[in-house]
Design an enzyme around this catalytic site. Structure first.
Site, PDB file in Angstrom:
ATOM      1  N   CYS A 156       4.488  22.794  25.607  1.00  0.00           N
ATOM      2  CA  CYS A 156       4.653  23.848  26.627  1.00  0.00           C
ATOM      3  C   CYS A 156       6.061  23.689  27.190  1.00  0.00           C
ATOM      4  CB  CYS A 156       3.607  23.717  27.725  1.00  0.00           C
ATOM      5  SG  CYS A 156       1.909  23.588  27.116  1.00  0.00           S
ATOM      6  N   GLY A 165      12.591  24.195  29.750  1.00  0.00           N
ATOM      7  CA  GLY A 165      13.405  23.417  28.823  1.00  0.00           C
ATOM      8  C   GLY A 165      14.013  22.139  29.338  1.00  0.00           C
ATOM      9  N   GLY A 166      13.821  21.803  30.602  1.00  0.00           N
ATOM     10  CA  GLY A 166      14.407  20.583  31.132  1.00  0.00           C
ATOM     11  C   GLY A 166      13.895  19.331  30.430  1.00  0.00           C
ATOM     12  N   GLU A 184       7.106  27.577  23.052  1.00  0.00           N
ATOM     13  CA  GLU A 184       6.975  28.336  24.290  1.00  0.00           C
ATOM     14  C   GLU A 184       6.503  29.750  23.949  1.00  0.00           C
ATOM     15  OE1 GLU A 184       6.598  29.972  27.703  1.00  0.00           O
ATOM     16  OE2 GLU A 184       7.074  27.838  27.611  1.00  0.00           O
ATOM     17  N   ASP A 225       2.954  19.185  28.693  1.00  0.00           N
ATOM     18  CA  ASP A 225       3.200  19.450  30.114  1.00  0.00           C
ATOM     19  C   ASP A 225       2.576  20.798  30.415  1.00  0.00           C
ATOM     20  OD1 ASP A 225       4.092  19.615  32.675  1.00  0.00           O
ATOM     21  OD2 ASP A 225       6.211  19.860  32.179  1.00  0.00           O
ATOM     22  N   CYS A 267       2.184  18.879  37.015  1.00  0.00           N
ATOM     23  CA  CYS A 267       2.866  18.738  38.299  1.00  0.00           C
ATOM     24  C   CYS A 267       1.856  19.085  39.391  1.00  0.00           C
ATOM     25  CB  CYS A 267       4.087  19.633  38.379  1.00  0.00           C
ATOM     26  SG  CYS A 267       5.099  19.301  39.853  1.00  0.00           S
TER      27      CYS A 267
END
Length: 474
Positions: free
Chosen positions: A285, A289-290, A310, A354, A407
């Site tokens: 996921c 892009g970090g 993505e 993620d 998160c």
């Protein structure tokens, strides 16, 4: 109750959608307040994100220096406490905010923030709010705005909070005082010791400095420090920056990025875990892009490459931009849905999952999210999270490692998902992630079903509330 106060005016019974910006600016209207109001209208009426629309409106109104800083504080501060501010407005006006014009409520919330949370003189906060109401809504509402804000100005914030919490239970009082909906407070209480609950909630109200990441193979922390950054934080690739990160050439050319230290650590843990030495890595996921860029740098160090997935066209383009500074052979970006694999099972040695989540671990950075989310959102997300984790495991070679990341600190999105999948699949085992991150202490999630899972916290570790569980395919 705080639950019903959320920044989406277009959903208010009897309310009107927020007016589309821009409207002609009248001479008396302060451009700082006007920029803040226009941003707030987009947040409450259109579902925009404050951290995106705020800078856009500030630039649109030509604000710089102290004016830009004040507008940022007005936008973020109001979004952060808007549920409690609406309760103050209702107490002062003696009427439900849902009976008022949505634009009037936004003006009042901005005014309340100035009166109870800044050093702006009361007369200035009230007069500029009345001018703003006159310009945006019309002369007919100026009397109401003036009267309500004058009543608000008669008490400071502590006095208002004392009044609002007189007849509520302790948990509801804590929610009001720390600017959170009740259900989020309950979710935090479910996973934190009682003495840490209030510090954790209050940490969500302290905006962090921009955190930078030196992308392996492209830049170093020493180079960031040489440009004026400060090497601090739990990640070895982390530095903090005061000001606009876009001022740094390394950020503009993609050799470094803006990324929370917690996000850096979960990618680092995946890279450190024992797995088959050769093979491709998958970022399931990837947007925006970090983590993909950091993971690509870590993979290059051991001769591996990354496939970044993505489903959204826009976010896939953001991923491609984030990894553009890496050699083309080291990373491939594809637009695909992780729930419908575009690859053969058993294709990867490491997978970063993620997953989409409530985002309640990043309330420091997205202050309006606490009022926008609802418990039903979490229920809807957990099904997707479980599906994606199943797919991530299927994508692994035997002996490979998947990092399940959210998160969010809510048990439903973290340990519950992992425990469910581990119980249903005999071919996976939990790998203690805490051992792989000596940079952080007191980071175990505390759930005995998923021993060694990591839960980071702003009040403990200075990071977003990231969760990490590592699973090996046997």
């Amino acid at each position: 109750m705080v639950e019903r106060a959320r920044p989406n005016r277009s959903r208010r019974p009897g309310g009107k959608p927020a007016k589309a910006p821009p409207t002609p600016q009248k001479p008396k209207v302060d451009p700082v307040r006007l920029a803040a109001l226009r941003a707030l209208q987009q947040v409450t009426g259109d579902g925009a994100y404050a951290n995106l629309v705020g800078p856009s409106m500030i630039n649109r109104h030509g604000l710089t220096g102290r004016d830009a800083a004040l507008a940022t504080e007005l936008i973020n501060g109001t979004c952060r406490a808007i549920g409690t501010y609406e309760l103050i407005i209702e107490a002062a006006a003696r009427r439900d905010t849902r009976e008022l014009d949505p634009d009037v409520v936004d003006v009042l919330c901005l005014g309340v923030h100035q009166l109870v949370a800044t050093r702006i003189p009361a007369h200035a906060a009230i007069s500029t709010s009345v001018d703003l109401a006159r310009s945006v809504v019309g002369e007919r509402v100026t009397g109401l705005v003036n009267a309500v804000l004058r009543k608000v100005s008669m008490r400071d914030l502590d006095a208002w909070l004392d009044l609002l919490t007189e007849d509520v239970d302790p948990t509801e009082a804590l929610a009001i005082r720390t600017f959170h909906p009740r259900w989020i407070v309950d979710g935090y209480a479910d996973v934190l010791p009682a003495d840490e609950l209030e510090p954790a909630l209050r940490a969500n109200n302290v905006a962090p400095s921009p955190v930078l990441v030196a992308r392996p193979g492209l830049s170093t922390v020493d180079e960031l420090v040489a440009e004026g950054a400060v090497a601090e934080g739990p990640s070895p690739y982390q530095a903090t920056w005061q000001g606009n990160p876009g001022d740094l050439a390394m950020i503009r050319d993609g050799r470094a990025g803006v990324q929370d230290g917690g996000s850096q650590l979960v990618a680092l843990a995946l890279a450190r875990a024992e797995a088959p030495p050769a093979g491709r890595w998958l970022d399931l996921c990837a947007g925006p892009g970090g983590k993909t860029s950091l993971l690509t740098g870590l993979a290059r160090e051991v001769g591996a490459s990354v496939v970044a997935v993505e489903p959204s066209t826009h976010r896939a383009l953001l991923v491609a931009q984030a990894v553009a500074a890496h050699p083309a052979a080291s990373v491939t970006v594809i637009q695909a849905d992780g729930t419908e694999p575009a690859w053969r099972f058993g294709s990867f040695t490491r997978v970063l999952a993620d997953v989409p989540c409530s985002g309640l671990g990043s309330l420091r950075r997205r202050p309006e999210s606490r009022w926008r989310r609802h418990p039903d959102d979490v229920s809807d997300l957990t099904e997707l999270q479980t599906t994606l984790l199943y797919g991530a495991i299927d994508a692994l070679r035997h002996g490979g490692i998947v990092a399940y990341v959210t998160c969010s600190p809510l048990r439903a999105e973290t340990d519950d998902v992992v425990a469910t999948v581990v119980a249903e699949r005999s071919d996976v085992e939990v790998v203690p992630a805490t051992r792989l991150l000596p940079e952080v202490s007191d980071a175990a999630s505390g759930d005995r079903r998923v021993r060694g899972a990591v839960q980071l916290w702003p009040h403990r570790h200075g990071t977003d509330a990231m969760y990490l569980a590592l699973l090996r395919r046997r």
